[in-house]
Design an enzyme around this catalytic site. Structure first.
Site, PDB file in Angstrom:
ATOM      1  N   ARG A   1       0.833  -1.220   0.000  1.00  0.00           N
ATOM      2  CA  ARG A   1       0.000   0.000   0.000  1.00  0.00           C
ATOM      3  C   ARG A   1       0.871   1.275   0.000  1.00  0.00           C
ATOM      4  O   ARG A   1       0.499   2.282   0.610  1.00  0.00           O
ATOM      5  CB  ARG A   1      -0.954   0.041   1.200  1.00  0.00           C
ATOM      6  CG  ARG A   1      -1.973  -1.084   1.245  1.00  0.00           C
ATOM      7  CD  ARG A   1      -2.963  -0.998   0.097  1.00  0.00           C
ATOM      8  NE  ARG A   1      -4.056  -1.926   0.286  1.00  0.00           N
ATOM      9  CZ  ARG A   1      -4.058  -3.198  -0.145  1.00  0.00           C
ATOM     10  NH1 ARG A   1      -3.021  -3.677  -0.803  1.00  0.00           N
ATOM     11  NH2 ARG A   1      -5.103  -3.977   0.054  1.00  0.00           N
TER      12      ARG A   1
ATOM     13  N   SER B   1     -10.877  -0.955   3.123  1.00  0.00           N
ATOM     14  CA  SER B   1     -10.149  -1.057   4.396  1.00  0.00           C
ATOM     15  C   SER B   1      -9.781   0.349   4.853  1.00  0.00           C
ATOM     16  O   SER B   1      -9.144   1.090   4.109  1.00  0.00           O
ATOM     17  CB  SER B   1      -8.850  -1.852   4.224  1.00  0.00           C
ATOM     18  OG  SER B   1      -9.104  -3.155   3.775  1.00  0.00           O
TER      19      SER B   1
ATOM     20  N   GLU C   1      -5.253   3.764   6.026  1.00  0.00           N
ATOM     21  CA  GLU C   1      -4.967   3.599   4.600  1.00  0.00           C
ATOM     22  C   GLU C   1      -5.641   4.725   3.820  1.00  0.00           C
ATOM     23  O   GLU C   1      -5.132   5.215   2.818  1.00  0.00           O
ATOM     24  CB  GLU C   1      -5.484   2.239   4.108  1.00  0.00           C
ATOM     25  CG  GLU C   1      -5.260   2.034   2.631  1.00  0.00           C
ATOM     26  CD  GLU C   1      -6.024   0.855   2.040  1.00  0.00           C
ATOM     27  OE1 GLU C   1      -5.745  -0.281   2.425  1.00  0.00           O
ATOM     28  OE2 GLU C   1      -6.902   1.101   1.181  1.00  0.00           O
TER      29      GLU C   1
HETATM   30  P1  FAD Z   1      -9.003   8.438  -5.144  1.00  0.00           P
HETATM   31  O1  FAD Z   1      -9.704   7.999  -3.913  1.00  0.00           O
HETATM   32  O2  FAD Z   1      -9.671   9.433  -5.999  1.00  0.00           O
HETATM   33  O3  FAD Z   1      -7.554   8.976  -4.767  1.00  0.00           O
HETATM   34  C1  FAD Z   1      -6.716   8.212  -3.917  1.00  0.00           C
HETATM   35  C2  FAD Z   1      -5.338   8.899  -3.842  1.00  0.00           C
HETATM   36  O4  FAD Z   1      -4.687   8.848  -5.103  1.00  0.00           O
HETATM   37  C3  FAD Z   1      -5.435  10.395  -3.498  1.00  0.00           C
HETATM   38  O5  FAD Z   1      -4.303  10.736  -2.734  1.00  0.00           O
HETATM   39  C4  FAD Z   1      -5.372  11.067  -4.864  1.00  0.00           C
HETATM   40  O6  FAD Z   1      -4.866  12.381  -4.805  1.00  0.00           O
HETATM   41  C5  FAD Z   1      -4.431  10.152  -5.620  1.00  0.00           C
HETATM   42  N1  FAD Z   1      -4.703  10.099  -7.067  1.00  0.00           N
HETATM   43  C6  FAD Z   1      -5.857   9.678  -7.667  1.00  0.00           C
HETATM   44  N2  FAD Z   1      -5.722   9.716  -9.005  1.00  0.00           N
HETATM   45  C7  FAD Z   1      -4.479  10.184  -9.254  1.00  0.00           C
HETATM   46  C8  FAD Z   1      -3.754  10.461 -10.455  1.00  0.00           C
HETATM   47  N3  FAD Z   1      -4.277  10.276 -11.654  1.00  0.00           N
HETATM   48  N4  FAD Z   1      -2.501  10.941 -10.328  1.00  0.00           N
HETATM   49  C9  FAD Z   1      -1.942  11.136  -9.117  1.00  0.00           C
HETATM   50  N5  FAD Z   1      -2.571  10.901  -7.948  1.00  0.00           N
HETATM   51  C10 FAD Z   1      -3.829  10.424  -8.023  1.00  0.00           C
HETATM   52  N6  FAD Z   1      -7.732  -0.866  -2.389  1.00  0.00           N
HETATM   53  C11 FAD Z   1      -6.893  -1.928  -2.546  1.00  0.00           C
HETATM   54  O7  FAD Z   1      -5.677  -1.735  -2.699  1.00  0.00           O
HETATM   55  N7  FAD Z   1      -7.350  -3.204  -2.517  1.00  0.00           N
HETATM   56  C12 FAD Z   1      -8.652  -3.493  -2.351  1.00  0.00           C
HETATM   57  O8  FAD Z   1      -9.034  -4.663  -2.338  1.00  0.00           O
HETATM   58  C13 FAD Z   1      -9.570  -2.410  -2.189  1.00  0.00           C
HETATM   59  N8  FAD Z   1     -10.881  -2.650  -1.986  1.00  0.00           N
HETATM   60  C14 FAD Z   1     -11.748  -1.598  -1.840  1.00  0.00           C
HETATM   61  C15 FAD Z   1     -13.105  -1.892  -1.660  1.00  0.00           C
HETATM   62  C16 FAD Z   1     -14.028  -0.863  -1.530  1.00  0.00           C
HETATM   63  C17 FAD Z   1     -15.486  -1.189  -1.352  1.00  0.00           C
HETATM   64  C18 FAD Z   1     -13.581   0.495  -1.603  1.00  0.00           C
HETATM   65  C19 FAD Z   1     -14.573   1.613  -1.519  1.00  0.00           C
HETATM   66  C20 FAD Z   1     -12.234   0.781  -1.751  1.00  0.00           C
HETATM   67  C21 FAD Z   1     -11.294  -0.275  -1.865  1.00  0.00           C
HETATM   68  N9  FAD Z   1      -9.918  -0.040  -2.025  1.00  0.00           N
HETATM   69  C22 FAD Z   1      -9.056  -1.094  -2.211  1.00  0.00           C
HETATM   70  C23 FAD Z   1      -9.387   1.348  -2.032  1.00  0.00           C
HETATM   71  C24 FAD Z   1      -9.486   2.030  -3.414  1.00  0.00           C
HETATM   72  O9  FAD Z   1     -10.309   1.295  -4.285  1.00  0.00           O
HETATM   73  C25 FAD Z   1      -8.099   2.180  -4.045  1.00  0.00           C
HETATM   74  O10 FAD Z   1      -7.258   2.920  -3.206  1.00  0.00           O
HETATM   75  C26 FAD Z   1      -8.169   2.860  -5.407  1.00  0.00           C
HETATM   76  O11 FAD Z   1      -6.929   2.767  -6.075  1.00  0.00           O
HETATM   77  C27 FAD Z   1      -8.571   4.336  -5.299  1.00  0.00           C
HETATM   78  O12 FAD Z   1      -8.809   4.811  -6.594  1.00  0.00           O
HETATM   79  P2  FAD Z   1      -9.550   6.185  -6.818  1.00  0.00           P
HETATM   80  O13 FAD Z   1      -9.479   6.485  -8.263  1.00  0.00           O
HETATM   81  O14 FAD Z   1     -10.895   6.148  -6.227  1.00  0.00           O
HETATM   82  O15 FAD Z   1      -8.614   7.167  -6.000  1.00  0.00           O
HETATM   83  N1  EPU Z   2     -10.630 -10.888  10.058  1.00  0.00           N
HETATM   84  C1  EPU Z   2     -11.345 -10.978  11.225  1.00  0.00           C
HETATM   85  N2  EPU Z   2     -12.409 -10.147  11.399  1.00  0.00           N
HETATM   86  C2  EPU Z   2     -12.795  -9.253  10.466  1.00  0.00           C
HETATM   87  C3  EPU Z   2     -12.073  -9.139   9.281  1.00  0.00           C
HETATM   88  C4  EPU Z   2     -10.982  -9.973   9.096  1.00  0.00           C
HETATM   89  O1  EPU Z   2     -11.039 -11.778  12.095  1.00  0.00           O
HETATM   90  O2  EPU Z   2     -13.782  -8.538  10.723  1.00  0.00           O
HETATM   91  C5  EPU Z   2      -9.487 -11.784   9.852  1.00  0.00           C
HETATM   92  C6  EPU Z   2      -9.913 -13.161   9.310  1.00  0.00           C
HETATM   93  O3  EPU Z   2      -9.104 -14.132   9.917  1.00  0.00           O
HETATM   94  C7  EPU Z   2      -9.570 -13.075   7.842  1.00  0.00           C
HETATM   95  C8  EPU Z   2      -8.343 -12.167   7.860  1.00  0.00           C
HETATM   96  O4  EPU Z   2      -8.596 -11.234   8.913  1.00  0.00           O
HETATM   97  O5  EPU Z   2      -9.271 -14.323   7.312  1.00  0.00           O
HETATM   98  C9  EPU Z   2      -8.114 -11.411   6.563  1.00  0.00           C
HETATM   99  O6  EPU Z   2      -9.327 -10.791   6.144  1.00  0.00           O
HETATM  100  P1  EPU Z   2      -9.599 -10.493   4.596  1.00  0.00           P
HETATM  101  O7  EPU Z   2      -9.288 -11.699   3.782  1.00  0.00           O
HETATM  102  O8  EPU Z   2     -10.953  -9.914   4.479  1.00  0.00           O
HETATM  103  O9  EPU Z   2      -8.513  -9.451   4.226  1.00  0.00           O
HETATM  104  P2  EPU Z   2      -7.978  -8.143   4.965  1.00  0.00           P
HETATM  105  O10 EPU Z   2      -6.584  -8.420   5.405  1.00  0.00           O
HETATM  106  O11 EPU Z   2      -8.943  -7.673   5.984  1.00  0.00           O
HETATM  107  C10 EPU Z   2      -6.888  -7.171   2.817  1.00  0.00           C
HETATM  108  C11 EPU Z   2      -6.855  -5.862   2.120  1.00  0.00           C
HETATM  109  C12 EPU Z   2      -8.081  -5.693   1.243  1.00  0.00           C
HETATM  110  C13 EPU Z   2      -8.108  -6.815   0.221  1.00  0.00           C
HETATM  111  C14 EPU Z   2      -8.155  -8.139   0.969  1.00  0.00           C
HETATM  112  C15 EPU Z   2      -8.082  -9.331   0.048  1.00  0.00           C
HETATM  113  C16 EPU Z   2      -5.576  -4.321   3.473  1.00  0.00           C
HETATM  114  C17 EPU Z   2      -5.602  -3.154   4.385  1.00  0.00           C
HETATM  115  N3  EPU Z   2      -6.757  -4.767   3.067  1.00  0.00           N
HETATM  116  O12 EPU Z   2      -7.972  -7.112   3.729  1.00  0.00           O
HETATM  117  O13 EPU Z   2      -7.973  -4.453   0.547  1.00  0.00           O
HETATM  118  O14 EPU Z   2      -9.224  -6.717  -0.619  1.00  0.00           O
HETATM  119  O15 EPU Z   2      -7.020  -8.229   1.873  1.00  0.00           O
HETATM  120  O16 EPU Z   2      -6.809  -9.467  -0.455  1.00  0.00           O
HETATM  121  O17 EPU Z   2      -4.507  -4.809   3.138  1.00  0.00           O
HETATM  122  C18 EPU Z   2      -8.439  -2.125   0.760  1.00  0.00           C
HETATM  123  O18 EPU Z   2      -7.222  -1.942   0.739  1.00  0.00           O
HETATM  124  O19 EPU Z   2      -9.268  -1.185   0.801  1.00  0.00           O
HETATM  125  C19 EPU Z   2      -8.955  -3.494   0.731  1.00  0.00           C
HETATM  126  C20 EPU Z   2     -10.256  -3.802   0.817  1.00  0.00           C
END
Ligand code: FAD
Ligand code: EPU
Length: 338
Positions: free
Chosen positions: A164, A238, A334
């Site tokens: 991240r 997250s 994050e």
């Molecule tokens: P924004 O929220 O618009 O911006 C995020 C940051 O990037 C800001 O600092 C912004 O200034 C900068 N930025 C955006 N675009 C540019 C650009 N073109 N040039 C320079 N800087 C820029 N993240 C994960 O890593 N893994 C996940 O599994 C994951 N799951 C998610 C699930 C949900 C339901 C939600 C709501 C979010 C999740 N995220 C996850 C977080 C998010 O999707 C990512 O961080 C994504 O990359 C953000 O994209 P955005 O375009 O919305 O960025």
């Molecule tokens: N867990 C719990 N309770 C909860 C949630 C999780 O006990 O309420 C424990 C469980 O043991 C589970 C483990 O945590 O097995 C891991 O949970 P999960 O697989 O949901 O993944 P995570 O570590 O919580 C990360 C990323 C997610 C990404 C998933 C899948 C971060 C901060 N988050 O979540 O990314 O989608 O793994 O790879 O690294 C995001 O960055 O926004 C995001 C959603």
């Protein structure tokens, strides 16, 4: 010069569905819009926020500056042997990009299905999920320097990707605007089902020899079951990073809390599941005013309707304090605070 708008509501531009206004707002549809904007005087005068899909931001107040909404589109693919280099505009919706690749048989991003946001933001925090990180498929990106307006190509080694993390969140924070990203994908799919939940989901789907479309479908099913859909419940995924601690601290914690959920990091250190830590502190599914944590995933903070960014922020402070008091581990956000 792209059209400059004044006093714009950011409600449609953030997945937390928080109310906040921007003093100025501009949408960038072409690289030439960006060049024109960067040569204008206001760039030097105003506070700037580059916005993609707004899925990783928390507005705690109005934004007294210029929001630059990135909407540059377009996807272009070039094959070279078994490799395919796919370039997408910063404003392309990430999941549309994944869909395009899966449909064309370009392997590498299928595990990143359904991550909200845009292609341009994907290198910023090196998005990751289900055993794959952006850095595994990243080839280069083109970015414009805000102060000089000059474009520059960044290759993987320039980006200092980590969990991240990237150079765009650290040394070069606020200095560059990414206009496009090029990915190195493969025509020869070797699917990655190493992340436990994927294999179990494929078994449930009765798929023995998965293609990339199957992996994409399995990941989508897992995500939908765990994560709230931002179109109905405001959230930014997250809220905190999973903390990485050293072996000594880990051994001490593990002896006190044998059920601790953790993963050994390739470069050393133990990553703890922040969702587990938060759940063990009694926060899972807790509703606090208009905010709270998601019932199926304690790591996700939600807006149950009418929450303010300040309220979500205060709640996140309470989680940090409580987890630190019990486990001695300080959670780091994050989500980008604004
Ligand atoms: P924004 O929220 O618009 O911006 C995020 C940051 O990037 C800001 O600092 C912004 O200034 C900068 N930025 C955006 N675009 C540019 C650009 N073109 N040039 C320079 N800087 C820029 N993240 C994960 O890593 N893994 C996940 O599994 C994951 N799951 C998610 C699930 C949900 C339901 C939600 C709501 C979010 C999740 N995220 C996850 C977080 C998010 O999707 C990512 O961080 C994504 O990359 C953000 O994209 P955005 O375009 O919305 O960025
Ligand atoms: N867990 C719990 N309770 C909860 C949630 C999780 O006990 O309420 C424990 C469980 O043991 C589970 C483990 O945590 O097995 C891991 O949970 P999960 O697989 O949901 O993944 P995570 O570590 O919580 C990360 C990323 C997610 C990404 C998933 C899948 C971060 C901060 N988050 O979540 O990314 O989608 O793994 O790879 O690294 C995001 O960055 O926004 C995001 C959603």
């Amino acid at each position: 010069m792209p059209v400059l708008q004044e006093n714009i509501s950011l409600l449609p531009y953030n997945t937390f569905r928080l109310k906040a206004n921007a003093r100025h707002f501009v949408e960038i549809n072409e690289p030439s819009d960006l060049v024109a904007l960067l040569s204008s005087a206001m760039i030097k005068e105003e506070r700037l926020l580059v916005l993609g899909g707004g899925s990783n931001v928390l507005f705690t107040e109005d934004f007294d500056g210029l929001v630059i909404k990135m909407s540059i589109g377009g996807i272009d693919a070039r094959t070279k042997g078994d490799d395919v280099f796919v370039t997408a505009g910063a404003g392309v919706v990430w999941n549309d990009f994944v869909g395009y690749c899966v449909e064309h048989g370009y392997a590498g991003v299928e595990n990143l299905t359904l991550i909200p946001g845009t292609v341009g933001a994907s290198p910023v925090q090196n998005i990751g999920a289900y055993g794959v990180e952006l850095k595994d498929v990243f080839y280069s990106c083109t970015a414009y320097h805000i102060q000089t307006g000059m474009s520059k190509v960044f290759f993987a080694e320039d980006c200092k990707f980590g969990y991240r993390e990237s150079v765009f969140k650290n040394e070069l924070k606020g200095q560059y605007i990414i206009s496009s990203v090029t990915f190195k994908l493969s025509m020869n799919a070797v699917v990655n089902t190493s992340y436990g939940a994927i294999q179990a989901e494929l078994d449930r789907m009765a798929i023995a020899a998965p293609a990339i479309a199957d992996v994409s479908a399995a990941v989508a099913r897992i995500r939908v079951s765990k994560l709230p859909d931002p179109s109905t419940i405001g959230n930014a995924g997250s809220f905190f990073k999973n903390p990485v601690i050293d072996l000594e601290q880990f051994e001490r914690l593990k002896s006190r809390f044998p059920d601790l959920v953790h993963y050994t990091m390739p470069g050393g250190g133990e990553k703890l599941a922040a969702g587990w830590l938060i759940e063990q502190c009694g926060f899972k599914g807790l509703v606090s005013g208009h905010t709270g944590t998601w019932k199926n995933q304690a790591l996700v903070l939600v807006n149950h309707g009418g929450a303010t960014g300040q309220e979500v922020y205060s709640f996140s402070e309470k989680i940090i304090t409580t987890v630190e008091a019990k486990y001695g581990v300080k959670l780091e956000r994050e989500v980008n605070m604004l």
